[in-house]
Design a protein around this motif. Structure first.
Motif, PDB file in Angstrom:
ATOM      1  N   TYR A  78       0.842  -1.183   0.000  1.00  0.00           N
ATOM      2  CA  TYR A  78       0.000   0.000   0.000  1.00  0.00           C
ATOM      3  C   TYR A  78       0.880   1.236   0.000  1.00  0.00           C
ATOM      4  N   SER A  79       0.356   2.293  -0.590  1.00  0.00           N
ATOM      5  CA  SER A  79       1.064   3.561  -0.638  1.00  0.00           C
ATOM      6  C   SER A  79       0.036   4.663  -0.859  1.00  0.00           C
ATOM      7  N   ASN A  80       0.498   5.882  -0.745  1.00  0.00           N
ATOM      8  CA  ASN A  80      -0.395   7.020  -0.975  1.00  0.00           C
ATOM      9  C   ASN A  80      -0.887   7.061  -2.412  1.00  0.00           C
ATOM     10  N   ILE A  81      -0.014   6.734  -3.349  1.00  0.00           N
ATOM     11  CA  ILE A  81      -0.401   6.757  -4.766  1.00  0.00           C
ATOM     12  C   ILE A  81      -1.473   5.707  -5.052  1.00  0.00           C
ATOM     13  N   ILE A  82      -1.278   4.495  -4.562  1.00  0.00           N
ATOM     14  CA  ILE A  82      -2.254   3.424  -4.764  1.00  0.00           C
ATOM     15  C   ILE A  82      -3.586   3.808  -4.123  1.00  0.00           C
ATOM     16  N   PHE A  83      -3.520   4.344  -2.903  1.00  0.00           N
ATOM     17  CA  PHE A  83      -4.750   4.737  -2.215  1.00  0.00           C
ATOM     18  C   PHE A  83      -5.458   5.857  -2.965  1.00  0.00           C
ATOM     19  N   LYS A  84      -4.729   6.826  -3.485  1.00  0.00           N
ATOM     20  CA  LYS A  84      -5.346   7.937  -4.228  1.00  0.00           C
ATOM     21  C   LYS A  84      -6.027   7.442  -5.501  1.00  0.00           C
ATOM     22  N   ARG A  85      -5.397   6.509  -6.209  1.00  0.00           N
ATOM     23  CA  ARG A  85      -6.015   5.935  -7.415  1.00  0.00           C
ATOM     24  C   ARG A  85      -7.280   5.155  -7.044  1.00  0.00           C
ATOM     25  N   TYR A  86      -7.173   4.393  -5.984  1.00  0.00           N
ATOM     26  CA  TYR A  86      -8.329   3.624  -5.515  1.00  0.00           C
ATOM     27  C   TYR A  86      -9.450   4.577  -5.100  1.00  0.00           C
ATOM     28  N   LEU A  87      -9.103   5.635  -4.377  1.00  0.00           N
ATOM     29  CA  LEU A  87     -10.083   6.610  -3.920  1.00  0.00           C
ATOM     30  C   LEU A  87     -10.772   7.307  -5.087  1.00  0.00           C
ATOM     31  N   LEU A  88     -10.021   7.661  -6.114  1.00  0.00           N
ATOM     32  CA  LEU A  88     -10.602   8.287  -7.301  1.00  0.00           C
ATOM     33  C   LEU A  88     -11.619   7.357  -7.961  1.00  0.00           C
ATOM     34  N   LEU A  89     -11.272   6.095  -8.094  1.00  0.00           N
ATOM     35  CA  LEU A  89     -12.181   5.109  -8.672  1.00  0.00           C
ATOM     36  C   LEU A  89     -13.439   4.962  -7.812  1.00  0.00           C
ATOM     37  N   VAL A  90     -13.267   4.937  -6.498  1.00  0.00           N
ATOM     38  CA  VAL A  90     -14.404   4.825  -5.579  1.00  0.00           C
ATOM     39  C   VAL A  90     -15.330   6.029  -5.723  1.00  0.00           C
ATOM     40  N   ILE A  91     -14.763   7.216  -5.796  1.00  0.00           N
ATOM     41  CA  ILE A  91     -15.571   8.438  -5.902  1.00  0.00           C
ATOM     42  C   ILE A  91     -16.362   8.447  -7.204  1.00  0.00           C
ATOM     43  N   ILE A  92     -15.710   8.107  -8.297  1.00  0.00           N
ATOM     44  CA  ILE A  92     -16.407   8.060  -9.591  1.00  0.00           C
ATOM     45  C   ILE A  92     -17.532   7.030  -9.540  1.00  0.00           C
ATOM     46  N   ASN A  93     -17.232   5.841  -9.031  1.00  0.00           N
ATOM     47  CA  ASN A  93     -18.250   4.785  -8.938  1.00  0.00           C
ATOM     48  C   ASN A  93     -19.394   5.185  -8.005  1.00  0.00           C
ATOM     49  N   MET A  94     -19.044   5.799  -6.894  1.00  0.00           N
ATOM     50  CA  MET A  94     -20.034   6.179  -5.893  1.00  0.00           C
ATOM     51  C   MET A  94     -21.039   7.176  -6.476  1.00  0.00           C
ATOM     52  N   PHE A  95     -20.533   8.209  -7.142  1.00  0.00           N
ATOM     53  CA  PHE A  95     -21.446   9.210  -7.691  1.00  0.00           C
ATOM     54  C   PHE A  95     -22.221   8.677  -8.891  1.00  0.00           C
ATOM     55  N   THR A  96     -21.582   7.870  -9.713  1.00  0.00           N
ATOM     56  CA  THR A  96     -22.293   7.261 -10.840  1.00  0.00           C
ATOM     57  C   THR A  96     -23.419   6.371 -10.329  1.00  0.00           C
ATOM     58  N   SER A  97     -23.115   5.535  -9.361  1.00  0.00           N
ATOM     59  CA  SER A  97     -24.109   4.636  -8.794  1.00  0.00           C
ATOM     60  C   SER A  97     -25.251   5.413  -8.146  1.00  0.00           C
TER      61      SER A  97
END
Length: 145
Positions: A78-97
């Motif tokens: 785990y790292s900040n970069i991996i978490f930020k990419r994961y977070l971006l994907l979560v945010i996009i999915n969350m709002f789309t859903s």
């Protein structure tokens, strides 16, 4: 020796993949159950908008569960970069859903919101997989761990 190493590598990949699938299933169940609970209680006060808020709360909590367990028990990285990419994907999915479930439920009120959410999230899951796979011919998330 080479056959033994290949066997060990395949076994490790299979073991990690099984862990990944189990964590994904638990994350999905957490998301759906929390969505249903929050939507039930919030809809008493704010009607259709409860779907959006319920989706956001449930997705945040299930995503934190998913990230923590995948990063600690499957990928062990785990790292900040991996978490930020994961977070971006979560945010996009969350709002789309949340927006799609809200709009569909608004016009098709005879269908339970949780059924709509299951269908919408299933489509989003497939689209995410296809996008990640197409990123460079490999599974994008797997490549970054």
């Amino acid at each position: 020796i080479e056959k033994f190493q290949n066997f060990k590598i395949r076994r490790l990949i299979k073991k990690n993949f099984i862990k990944y699938i189990l964590i994904s299933i638990f994350s999905f169940l957490i998301d759906i159950i929390l969505f249903q609970i929050f939507n039930y209680f919030l809809s008493i006060f704010i009607n259709y908008e409860a779907i959006i808020l319920s989706t956001i709360i449930a997705r945040i909590l299930s995503s934190l569960f998913n990230y923590y367990f995948n990063s600690h028990f499957v990928f062990k990285r785990y790292s900040n970069i991996i978490f930020k990419r994961y977070l971006l994907l979560v945010i996009i999915n969350m709002f789309t859903s949340s927006i799609l479930v809200y709009l569909i439920n608004k016009y098709y009120t005879d269908i339970y919101a949780v059924i709509i959410k299951l269908i919408v999230d299933g489509v989003i899951f497939v689209v995410n997989y296809l996008i990640q796979k197409k990123a460079d011919g490999k599974d994008y998330l797997m490549k970054n761990y």
